[in-house]
Scaffold this active site. Structure first.
Site, PDB file in Angstrom:
ATOM      1  CG  ASP A  97      -0.600  -0.260   2.467  1.00  0.00           C
ATOM      2  OD1 ASP A  97       0.423  -0.253   2.791  1.00  0.00           O
ATOM      3  OD2 ASP A  97      -1.367  -0.887   3.204  1.00  0.00           O
ATOM      4  CB  THR A 101       7.047  -2.788   3.945  1.00  0.00           C
ATOM      5  OG1 THR A 101       6.437  -2.354   5.010  1.00  0.00           O
ATOM      6  CG2 THR A 101       7.911  -4.019   4.398  1.00  0.00           C
ATOM      7  NE  ARG A 160      -0.252 -15.014  10.641  1.00  0.00           N
ATOM      8  CZ  ARG A 160       0.229 -13.763  10.296  1.00  0.00           C
ATOM      9  NH1 ARG A 160       0.208 -13.425   9.304  1.00  0.00           N
ATOM     10  NH2 ARG A 160       0.595 -12.761  11.300  1.00  0.00           N
TER      11      ARG A 160
END
Lengths: 170, 118
Positions: A97, A101, A160
């Site tokens: 986004d 990172t 997850r």
């Protein structure tokens, strides 16, 4: 539900074919930042029908750094086991986004002299980008500004394992 | 005030609200160079050349050549800010500016667990 397991698998297989075509004869290294991308990496790796390597790294999360007190900077909690010099490296991201990172990862990995560096992401939110100059070559799905769980994405370390991708209702 | 390492301004930043401080901390955490309110863009002048409207975006990211304006107002209340942004883009078409809305900040907060209470 936002994406079914069938929709996810179909797109991941397409990405695998693209990577196999583009990296034929170059034995790329797939590098996945833990943890959310591990499911995507596992499926993608099996869809890339050429020889390739797999490795993992882990970055300290912003929240963990902030909780530690003092002045926090991003850092590697787990480094790669593989030398990157001379390798074609593909970063396998769960979602991009802001790009903060991936920007850090690209800067860090570029210092290790890979032949090439590219990124594949399962999900993309390009409208939230703060860092534009990123080597995002392959995108699974461009998604709305929602939070997701399943297919590797968690809510406080749960869900997850869900095979489909779900929108998290706030 | 944190000891910012990626801050590229001269004077210590004086943030208008907690959301700006938290955004600065996120940028700093990821090592993205940033400046705080370095530029005032004139949007409108009167006949005598006096400035009647100006816009000073909160952040400038020199490596990205990108200005970022952070607003904590509700989406329904940002009309005036959107209008300023539109005027800026018309008058300075080469300037890249991005508006981070309250919703964007909340998303950042959810992801990075920011402290936006005050």
């Amino acid at each position: 539900m936002y994406l079914t397991r069938e929709e996810l698998q179909t797109r991941v297989r397409e990405l695998g074919r693209e990577l196999a075509r583009d990296y034929a004869g170059r034995e790329p290294l797939l590098v996945a930042p833990l943890k959310a991308s591990f499911v995507f990496l596992a499926d993608l790796s099996r869809a890339v029908a050429i020889p390739h390597g797999v490795d993992f790294l882990e970055l300290a999360s912003y929240a963990a750094g902030a909780d530690s007190g003092g002045h926090a900077r991003i850092r590697l909690l787990k480094d790669l086991d593989t030398e990157l010099a001379g390798r074609h490296v593909i970063v396998v991201e769960d979602v991009i986004d802001t790009g903060l990172t991936l920007n850090y990862l690209c800067k860090t990995l570029s210092l290790r002299d890979p032949v090439s560096l590219a990124a594949v992401t399962l999900l993309d939110r390009p409208y939230r980008r703060l860092v534009e100059d990123l080597p995002v070559r392959y995108v699974g799905f461009t998604v709305p500004d929602e939070l997701f769980v399943g297919y590797g994405f968690d809510l406080e370390e749960r869900y997850r394992n869900l095979p489909d991708l779900h929108v998290l209702e706030s | 005030m944190p000891d910012f390492q990626a801050y590229r301004g001269q004077e210590p930043p004086r943030f208008a609200n907690r959301a700006e401080l938290e955004c600065a901390k996120v940028l700093d955490y990821y090592g993205v160079p940033w400046q705080y309110e370095p530029t005032t863009f004139v949007l409108e002048e009167d006949e005598d050349g006096r400035i009647v409207e100006a816009f000073k975006p909160d952040f400038y990211l020199p490596e990205q050549d990108l200005y970022v304006e952070v607003t904590v107002m509700k989406q329904s209340l940002v009309t005036r800010k959107n209008r300023k942004l539109r005027k800026l883009r018309e008058r300075y078409p080469d300037v890249r500016v991005k508006l981070f809305y309250k919703r964007d900040i909340e998303r950042l907060a959810e992801r990075y667990r920011l402290e936006l209470a005050s």
